[in-house]
Design a protein around this motif. Structure first.
Motif, PDB file in Angstrom:
ATOM      1  N   GLN A  24       0.765  -1.173  -0.011  1.00  0.00           N
ATOM      2  CA  GLN A  24       0.034  -0.216   0.000  1.00  0.00           C
ATOM      3  C   GLN A  24       0.803   1.148   0.161  1.00  0.00           C
ATOM      4  OE1 GLN A  24      -1.879  -1.460   3.483  1.00  0.00           O
ATOM      5  NE2 GLN A  24      -3.991  -1.178   2.452  1.00  0.00           N
ATOM      6  N   VAL A  25       1.876   1.223   0.767  1.00  0.00           N
ATOM      7  CA  VAL A  25       2.940   2.602   0.877  1.00  0.00           C
ATOM      8  C   VAL A  25       3.563   2.568  -0.450  1.00  0.00           C
ATOM      9  CG1 VAL A  25       4.743   3.364   2.030  1.00  0.00           C
ATOM     10  CG2 VAL A  25       3.156   2.122   3.421  1.00  0.00           C
ATOM     11  N   SER A  39       2.718   1.584  -3.486  1.00  0.00           N
ATOM     12  CA  SER A  39       1.824   2.263  -4.448  1.00  0.00           C
ATOM     13  C   SER A  39       1.519   3.641  -4.250  1.00  0.00           C
ATOM     14  CB  SER A  39       0.252   1.574  -4.075  1.00  0.00           C
ATOM     15  OG  SER A  39      -0.712   2.001  -5.342  1.00  0.00           O
ATOM     16  N   SER A  40       1.235   4.181  -3.050  1.00  0.00           N
ATOM     17  CA  SER A  40       1.093   5.470  -2.771  1.00  0.00           C
ATOM     18  C   SER A  40       2.188   6.364  -2.978  1.00  0.00           C
ATOM     19  CB  SER A  40       0.648   5.662  -1.480  1.00  0.00           C
ATOM     20  OG  SER A  40      -0.682   4.995  -1.113  1.00  0.00           O
ATOM     21  N   LEU A  41       3.416   6.060  -2.736  1.00  0.00           N
ATOM     22  CA  LEU A  41       4.744   6.754  -2.903  1.00  0.00           C
ATOM     23  C   LEU A  41       5.347   6.557  -4.317  1.00  0.00           C
ATOM     24  CD1 LEU A  41       6.191   6.537   0.772  1.00  0.00           C
ATOM     25  CD2 LEU A  41       4.892   8.370  -0.248  1.00  0.00           C
ATOM     26  N   ASP A  42       4.929   5.590  -4.895  1.00  0.00           N
ATOM     27  CA  ASP A  42       5.610   5.095  -6.345  1.00  0.00           C
ATOM     28  C   ASP A  42       7.082   4.763  -6.124  1.00  0.00           C
ATOM     29  OD1 ASP A  42       5.573   4.688  -9.101  1.00  0.00           O
ATOM     30  OD2 ASP A  42       6.283   6.593  -9.475  1.00  0.00           O
ATOM     31  N   LYS A  59       8.777  12.485   0.975  1.00  0.00           N
ATOM     32  CA  LYS A  59       7.677  11.833   0.517  1.00  0.00           C
ATOM     33  C   LYS A  59       7.143  11.123   1.838  1.00  0.00           C
ATOM     34  CE  LYS A  59       7.883  11.002  -4.413  1.00  0.00           C
ATOM     35  NZ  LYS A  59       8.281   9.790  -5.384  1.00  0.00           N
ATOM     36  N   PHE A 106       3.843  11.494   3.528  1.00  0.00           N
ATOM     37  CA  PHE A 106       2.659  10.394   3.480  1.00  0.00           C
ATOM     38  C   PHE A 106       2.209   9.943   4.978  1.00  0.00           C
ATOM     39  CE2 PHE A 106       1.832   5.895   3.462  1.00  0.00           C
ATOM     40  CZ  PHE A 106       0.870   5.899   2.541  1.00  0.00           C
TER      41      PHE A 106
END
Length: 102
Positions: A21-22, A24-27, A50, A54
């Motif tokens: 999940q992390v 995906s959110s932070l790329d 980032k 986040f």
């Protein structure tokens, strides 16, 4: 003493998030985040920022932890740690003064 990796792992776990999940959110690849958390890889300053955004962590505190990890890792085997840190602090202040004059 908490490292950068400890801080981001604790933040992730306290929010009940998994690495995927992390990532995906932070790329950022989840394997890389895992290595950050374990201290096996060092993030860039941009990546540190980032993570701070986040996880809603204080950016300056997280950057301080990240930088101090780098410095500690570089000098921990030296016999004259205090002297090295003192000289480095003086040099950093000098460089900052020069930069501020520009």
């Amino acid at each position: 003493m908490e490292t950068f990796g400890d801080k981001i792992r604790v933040a992730r776990e306290s929010k009940g998030l998994i690495l995927r999940q992390v990532a995906s959110s932070l790329d950022i690849d989840q394997a890389i985040i895992s290595k950050f958390e374990r201290g096996e890889r060092k993030p860039s300053k941009e990546q540190v920022e980032k993570f701070a955004e986040f996880y809603h962590l204080d950016k300056n505190q997280l950057i301080t932890t990240w930088l101090s990890d780098q410095i500690a890792h570089t000098i921990y085997e030296e016999n004259n740690i205090e002297e090295v840190l003192k000289v480095a602090e003086e040099k950093a202040k000098y460089l900052k003064a020069i930069q501020d004059e520009k």
